[in-house]
Design a protein around this motif. Sequence first.
Motif, PDB file in Angstrom:
ATOM      1  N   VAL A 192       0.841  -1.204   0.000  1.00 39.21           N
ATOM      2  CA  VAL A 192       0.000   0.000   0.000  1.00 39.21           C
ATOM      3  C   VAL A 192       0.873   1.250   0.000  1.00 39.21           C
ATOM      4  N   ALA A 193       1.938   1.221   0.799  1.00 40.58           N
ATOM      5  CA  ALA A 193       2.827   2.387   0.891  1.00 40.58           C
ATOM      6  C   ALA A 193       3.504   2.669  -0.449  1.00 40.58           C
ATOM      7  N   GLU A 194       3.983   1.629  -1.118  1.00 44.12           N
ATOM      8  CA  GLU A 194       4.636   1.810  -2.416  1.00 44.12           C
ATOM      9  C   GLU A 194       3.649   2.321  -3.457  1.00 44.12           C
ATOM     10  N   TYR A 195       2.435   1.821  -3.391  1.00 41.94           N
ATOM     11  CA  TYR A 195       1.397   2.267  -4.325  1.00 41.94           C
ATOM     12  C   TYR A 195       1.084   3.745  -4.112  1.00 41.94           C
ATOM     13  N   GLU A 196       0.997   4.159  -2.845  1.00 40.95           N
ATOM     14  CA  GLU A 196       0.695   5.557  -2.546  1.00 40.95           C
ATOM     15  C   GLU A 196       1.854   6.466  -2.931  1.00 40.95           C
ATOM     16  N   GLN A 197       3.076   6.021  -2.681  1.00 41.08           N
ATOM     17  CA  GLN A 197       4.248   6.827  -3.025  1.00 41.08           C
ATOM     18  C   GLN A 197       4.385   7.021  -4.529  1.00 41.08           C
ATOM     19  N   GLY A 198       3.878   6.056  -5.279  1.00 38.29           N
ATOM     20  CA  GLY A 198       3.997   6.126  -6.731  1.00 38.29           C
ATOM     21  C   GLY A 198       2.827   6.794  -7.413  1.00 38.29           C
ATOM     22  N   LYS A 199       1.983   7.471  -6.655  1.00 39.69           N
ATOM     23  CA  LYS A 199       0.806   8.106  -7.234  1.00 39.69           C
ATOM     24  C   LYS A 199       1.189   8.954  -8.442  1.00 39.69           C
ATOM     25  N   GLY A 200       0.461   8.767  -9.512  1.00 37.83           N
ATOM     26  CA  GLY A 200       0.779   9.427 -10.765  1.00 37.83           C
ATOM     27  C   GLY A 200       1.094   8.381 -11.806  1.00 37.83           C
ATOM     28  N   LEU A 201       2.134   8.636 -12.596  1.00 36.18           N
ATOM     29  CA  LEU A 201       2.459   7.750 -13.702  1.00 36.18           C
ATOM     30  C   LEU A 201       2.760   6.329 -13.234  1.00 36.18           C
ATOM     31  N   ILE A 202       3.593   6.177 -12.207  1.00 34.77           N
ATOM     32  CA  ILE A 202       4.014   4.839 -11.785  1.00 34.77           C
ATOM     33  C   ILE A 202       2.825   4.005 -11.332  1.00 34.77           C
ATOM     34  N   SER A 203       1.992   4.563 -10.467  1.00 35.71           N
ATOM     35  CA  SER A 203       0.836   3.814  -9.972  1.00 35.71           C
ATOM     36  C   SER A 203      -0.177   3.548 -11.064  1.00 35.71           C
ATOM     37  N   ASN A 204      -0.335   4.491 -11.991  1.00 33.88           N
ATOM     38  CA  ASN A 204      -1.283   4.276 -13.091  1.00 33.88           C
ATOM     39  C   ASN A 204      -0.820   3.155 -14.015  1.00 33.88           C
ATOM     40  N   VAL A 205       0.483   3.119 -14.308  1.00 31.53           N
ATOM     41  CA  VAL A 205       1.017   2.024 -15.126  1.00 31.53           C
ATOM     42  C   VAL A 205       0.889   0.703 -14.374  1.00 31.53           C
ATOM     43  N   TYR A 206       1.181   0.733 -13.077  1.00 31.86           N
ATOM     44  CA  TYR A 206       1.036  -0.478 -12.255  1.00 31.86           C
ATOM     45  C   TYR A 206      -0.393  -0.994 -12.291  1.00 31.86           C
ATOM     46  N   ARG A 207      -1.374  -0.092 -12.201  1.00 35.01           N
ATOM     47  CA  ARG A 207      -2.788  -0.506 -12.267  1.00 35.01           C
ATOM     48  C   ARG A 207      -3.097  -1.137 -13.617  1.00 35.01           C
TER      49      ARG A 207
ATOM     50  N   ILE B 116      -2.681  -5.438  -4.749  1.00 35.19           N
ATOM     51  CA  ILE B 116      -1.774  -4.871  -3.754  1.00 35.19           C
ATOM     52  C   ILE B 116      -1.448  -5.923  -2.698  1.00 35.19           C
ATOM     53  N   TYR B 117      -0.177  -6.025  -2.334  1.00 38.73           N
ATOM     54  CA  TYR B 117       0.261  -7.024  -1.355  1.00 38.73           C
ATOM     55  C   TYR B 117      -0.468  -6.869  -0.028  1.00 38.73           C
ATOM     56  N   ASP B 118      -0.885  -8.001   0.517  1.00 40.94           N
ATOM     57  CA  ASP B 118      -1.501  -8.044   1.842  1.00 40.94           C
ATOM     58  C   ASP B 118      -0.922  -9.236   2.597  1.00 40.94           C
ATOM     59  N   SER B 119      -0.376  -8.999   3.769  1.00 44.72           N
ATOM     60  CA  SER B 119       0.325 -10.055   4.503  1.00 44.72           C
ATOM     61  C   SER B 119      -0.608 -11.140   5.028  1.00 44.72           C
TER      62      SER B 119
ATOM     63  N   PHE C  23      -7.481  -2.958  -5.816  1.00 47.24           N
ATOM     64  CA  PHE C  23      -7.363  -1.502  -5.899  1.00 47.24           C
ATOM     65  C   PHE C  23      -8.578  -0.833  -5.270  1.00 47.24           C
ATOM     66  N   ALA C  24      -9.752  -1.440  -5.465  1.00 46.82           N
ATOM     67  CA  ALA C  24     -10.984  -0.861  -4.913  1.00 46.82           C
ATOM     68  C   ALA C  24     -10.920  -0.820  -3.392  1.00 46.82           C
ATOM     69  N   GLU C  25     -10.392  -1.869  -2.777  1.00 48.92           N
ATOM     70  CA  GLU C  25     -10.273  -1.907  -1.321  1.00 48.92           C
ATOM     71  C   GLU C  25      -9.298  -0.843  -0.821  1.00 48.92           C
ATOM     72  N   VAL C  26      -8.182  -0.673  -1.509  1.00 50.51           N
ATOM     73  CA  VAL C  26      -7.196   0.325  -1.113  1.00 50.51           C
ATOM     74  C   VAL C  26      -7.766   1.737  -1.295  1.00 50.51           C
ATOM     75  N   ASP C  27      -8.426   1.974  -2.424  1.00 52.40           N
ATOM     76  CA  ASP C  27      -9.014   3.283  -2.686  1.00 52.40           C
ATOM     77  C   ASP C  27     -10.097   3.609  -1.667  1.00 52.40           C
ATOM     78  N   ALA C  28     -10.894   2.604  -1.303  1.00 51.37           N
ATOM     79  CA  ALA C  28     -11.969   2.839  -0.327  1.00 51.37           C
ATOM     80  C   ALA C  28     -11.407   3.169   1.043  1.00 51.37           C
ATOM     81  N   SER C  29     -10.326   2.480   1.441  1.00 48.19           N
ATOM     82  CA  SER C  29      -9.727   2.765   2.754  1.00 48.19           C
ATOM     83  C   SER C  29      -9.093   4.153   2.787  1.00 48.19           C
ATOM     84  N   ASN C  30      -8.626   4.628   1.641  1.00 43.79           N
ATOM     85  CA  ASN C  30      -8.041   5.964   1.585  1.00 43.79           C
ATOM     86  C   ASN C  30      -9.104   7.051   1.716  1.00 43.79           C
ATOM     87  N   LYS C  31     -10.297   6.753   1.253  1.00 41.67           N
ATOM     88  CA  LYS C  31     -11.393   7.730   1.326  1.00 41.67           C
ATOM     89  C   LYS C  31     -12.043   7.759   2.692  1.00 41.67           C
TER      90      LYS C  31
END
Length: 345
Positions: A138-153, A326-329, A336-344
């Motif tokens: 989740v942290a890496e996904y948030e840090q990459g917001k923008g081009l990196i995260s969009n390509v990852y998605r 997204i990795y979950d231990s 992505f929907a779960e991560v986006d929902a938790s951010n909101k």
Amino acid sequence: MVAIQNSSHTLTPETTLRDIIKTIPAECFEKKPLRAWLSVLFSVAAAALGYASITFSPWYLLPFAWILTGTALTGFFVIGHDCGHRSFSNKIWVNDLVGHIAFLPLIFPFHGWRFKHDHHHLHTNKMGEDNAWYPFTVAEYEQGKGLISNVYRMIRTRFWWIGSILHWANLHFDASLYPERQQKQVKFSYRLVIAFALIVFPVLIYTTGLMGFVSYFVMPWLVYHFWMSTFTIVHHTMPDIQFKEKDKWHAATDQLTGTVHCDYPVWVEWLCHDINVHVPHHVSTGIPAYNLRLAHKSLDENWGKYMYKTKFSWELMKDIGDRCHIYDSEKCYKTFAEVDASNKA
């Protein structure tokens, strides 16, 4: 998905890869020069047939010709793959020579790939180390917001099939990504494929035109990367296969249970030299491609209840693309929907 329930061995924290390897017949590790060179001949003939079909097919059959040619070229990669693992020949110089030649039509630097791929085998499904379809936290996904995260998605959903292209472009043409002791070989390999492209591409365009370049190179090359992306994501990415933190990772367990055997249409398996028979390859990279099925049979008999088996389908790819984000231990992946929902929230 589990193979069989009557295996004769038990996987414990004390089990080592050597323990598993000892259950595989010795003949599975034998290099057979005739078989190796026949596989080369088979792939050359298949690619030649593919290029001939491109030449003589009417426009409405060209997609089939591209698929045939690109899949045959994937067989070139598998031959180079054996060379990279030194399972094609006992002579290092033969492995390097054949590996470079096999990779040239794919514009793929041999040594750069070889070193990164060896690292993948040493750290399969290990967080912070594996370089094949590594899932963002989740942290890496948030840090990459923008081009990196969009390509990852994109590559984690419906555009998984371009993942291999990004891996090829990002990792194998930059010597600074490698230890100093490896950089000379890395530079040699990528300079060789660049020189090859600078000679062959203009000649191909001059003799066949831009459309010929697209038809003879670009489209088969995209098909090749479709198969590479598909094979590699399926090999280690399932909703219930866990990437592990370093302190919880165990070589024998995670190589055996974290690797997927997937059945594809027979013609794909033939043209790609059984690269889909992947569990024995992660138990030991010393097994040549032509011995993978025999080794798989042995593993199935001895460790079958721990092995993950599935069958290729578009539904399988949709399931991976819908759930493995997204990795979950605890539960392997969050969407992505779960991560986006938790951010909101």
